[in-house]
Write a protein that holds these residues in place. Sequence first.
Motif, PDB file in Angstrom:
ATOM      1  N   VAL A  10       1.122   8.981  -6.829  1.00  0.00           N
ATOM      2  CA  VAL A  10       0.419  10.094  -6.205  1.00  0.00           C
ATOM      3  C   VAL A  10       0.297  11.293  -7.145  1.00  0.00           C
ATOM      4  O   VAL A  10      -0.755  11.948  -7.196  1.00  0.00           O
ATOM      5  CB  VAL A  10       1.108  10.494  -4.878  1.00  0.00           C
ATOM      6  N   GLN A  44      -6.134   2.784  -3.205  1.00  0.00           N
ATOM      7  CA  GLN A  44      -5.868   3.678  -2.091  1.00  0.00           C
ATOM      8  C   GLN A  44      -5.332   5.035  -2.557  1.00  0.00           C
ATOM      9  O   GLN A  44      -5.581   6.061  -1.939  1.00  0.00           O
ATOM     10  CB  GLN A  44      -4.851   3.024  -1.154  1.00  0.00           C
ATOM     11  N   VAL A  45      -4.603   5.048  -3.681  1.00  0.00           N
ATOM     12  CA  VAL A  45      -4.049   6.305  -4.203  1.00  0.00           C
ATOM     13  C   VAL A  45      -5.169   7.277  -4.547  1.00  0.00           C
ATOM     14  O   VAL A  45      -5.015   8.497  -4.408  1.00  0.00           O
ATOM     15  CB  VAL A  45      -3.170   6.024  -5.437  1.00  0.00           C
ATOM     16  N   TYR A  55       0.840  -1.202   0.000  1.00  0.00           N
ATOM     17  CA  TYR A  55       0.000   0.000   0.000  1.00  0.00           C
ATOM     18  C   TYR A  55       0.876   1.252   0.000  1.00  0.00           C
ATOM     19  O   TYR A  55       0.600   2.225  -0.700  1.00  0.00           O
ATOM     20  CB  TYR A  55      -0.887  -0.002   1.245  1.00  0.00           C
ATOM     21  N   TYR A  69       1.783   3.945  -3.480  1.00  0.00           N
ATOM     22  CA  TYR A  69       1.322   5.330  -3.400  1.00  0.00           C
ATOM     23  C   TYR A  69       2.350   6.313  -3.938  1.00  0.00           C
ATOM     24  O   TYR A  69       2.001   7.288  -4.615  1.00  0.00           O
ATOM     25  CB  TYR A  69       0.990   5.686  -1.947  1.00  0.00           C
ATOM     26  N   ASN A  92       0.262  12.435   1.958  1.00  0.00           N
ATOM     27  CA  ASN A  92       0.144  10.982   2.027  1.00  0.00           C
ATOM     28  C   ASN A  92       1.356  10.284   1.422  1.00  0.00           C
ATOM     29  O   ASN A  92       1.768   9.230   1.899  1.00  0.00           O
ATOM     30  CB  ASN A  92      -1.131  10.524   1.322  1.00  0.00           C
ATOM     31  N   GLN A 127       3.654   7.522   3.244  1.00  0.00           N
ATOM     32  CA  GLN A 127       3.973   6.182   2.735  1.00  0.00           C
ATOM     33  C   GLN A 127       5.474   5.939   2.726  1.00  0.00           C
ATOM     34  O   GLN A 127       5.945   4.846   3.076  1.00  0.00           O
ATOM     35  CB  GLN A 127       3.420   6.001   1.313  1.00  0.00           C
ATOM     36  N   SER A 158      -4.080  -1.476  -3.334  1.00  0.00           N
ATOM     37  CA  SER A 158      -3.136  -0.408  -3.005  1.00  0.00           C
ATOM     38  C   SER A 158      -3.199   0.719  -4.040  1.00  0.00           C
ATOM     39  O   SER A 158      -3.025   1.886  -3.698  1.00  0.00           O
ATOM     40  CB  SER A 158      -1.718  -0.975  -2.916  1.00  0.00           C
TER      41      SER A 158
END
Length: 531
Positions: A137, A190-191, A129, A133, A443, A447, A187
Amino acid sequence: MARPDGEEGTAGAPSKGFLPVPAAAESTGAAPGGGGEEEGEEARRGARDGDPPEEEPGARLLPGPGGETPRASGPRTALSRRRFAVLLVFSLYSLVNAFQWIQYSIISNVFEGFYGVSLLHVDWLSMVYMLAYVPLVLPATWLLSARGLRLSALLGSGLNCLGAWVKCASVRPQGFWVTMLGQGLCSVAQVFILGLPSRLASVWFGPKEVSTACATAVLGNQLGTAVGFLLPPVLVPNTQNDTALLAHNISIMFYGTSGVSTLLFMLTIIAFKDKPKHPPSQSQAALQDSPPEDFSYRRSIRNLFRNVPFVLLLVTYGIMTGAFYSVSTLLNQMILTYYQGEEVNAGRIGLTLVVAGMVGSILCGLWLDYTKTYKQTTLIVYVLSFVGMAVFTFTLDLGYIVVVFVTGGVLGFFMTGYLPLGFEFAVEITYPEPEGTSSGLLNAAAQIFGILFTLAQGKLTSDYSPKAGNLFLCVWMFLGIILTALIKSDLRRHNVNIGVANGDVKAVPADSPTEREAGSRLMGPQLESAI
């Protein structure tokens, strides 16, 4: 009541690099982003006839100073009831995504035996995860800025659903790399999730509720982590001597997650819109009035990295959140080192940590909406998180698991409660840059620090003891306190919102012709009275 950060007795003082100036005369009279001269003439005709302009069902005008309602001639702001549906759906699919992040780590010893891999392999099911990212991102935040909330929401919810279904094909001892593929898809989802809370709150919620809305959006992710701590030890007990039963239990968890993810994807398609019909705040009205061609994603990124307070916040947020990710990933290993056979209680301690953090998040959001004391609150919570981490470290090996429940709850209250503080503080000091971009960079830092901290703490824990790994985190958090104290508070968004009390005000870039002209002429009487 406490004075907001950055206010030096001037309610409408211009923020650094931006000058409040009277908006150009609204020749059309249309709402921001509305439909041109014909709609403007229709609105003026309705106003002359005494009929209010047409309003979206469920929307209400935000009251102005003294309780009066803004007239149609100024920027029209309204709150739509749809904002609650958007917030709820986002929070729920964010919950499922966070659940899938932690569902392996909290029973790492079970999956280690089932798939026949090392603990490091199981840890990577969580760290993927964090790894995904970092390179994604910038494309994800560009997509959010260029295409709006709806597409990002659909990608986040859709990939989360797809990853859950792929995992259902991995319920066999040889299926580790299939489950890694499914976790990789989650994962990527999640971005498109972690950067949305501040953007969603700013686009859909008014000034008096924006921080609470952001905290609620973050709350969904935290609740997912809490459920991820609680359910897997219950659904998948340690039955290593019966592989068939273990596979059956894992399949129940995977198929249940897939069904919920599918339902939430369908609700996302129905509920999500890019933005409400009318902006919810004057700061959003000012942004929506800006010509689209004035926005440059590359320039926005450059501006953020030239913003020293934001760069400091980037590092401090990365340290705090990375430490939380590391503790969450390695919690099972830390607990089982001192309390053998306590897999279920390890999950309950994780649940306690996150639930306490959810309470902290909501209280911090309410406090920010009430006081606007962003820097003071952030610094205090940072210090208390450090204290909580130190207490957790030195009481973990006392042999009383009830003490771990208490110290874990205190740690979670402050450590997890910090997350929405960082988002909202970043939006304030970087306005009018896109909220999704600043949140995405925060974020990304989290990460990066999360991966480094997890690897380092895991190595220290296995080679020495959990205390050594936790002390490593304490040192970094103390550095974060020092850097947080150096952040200069400049509440740009708040200044725009309070500076428009009696007239139309827009946020204008520092190098714009409007500002250069403003230096050679007197301000209008409305703006003078506001300042």
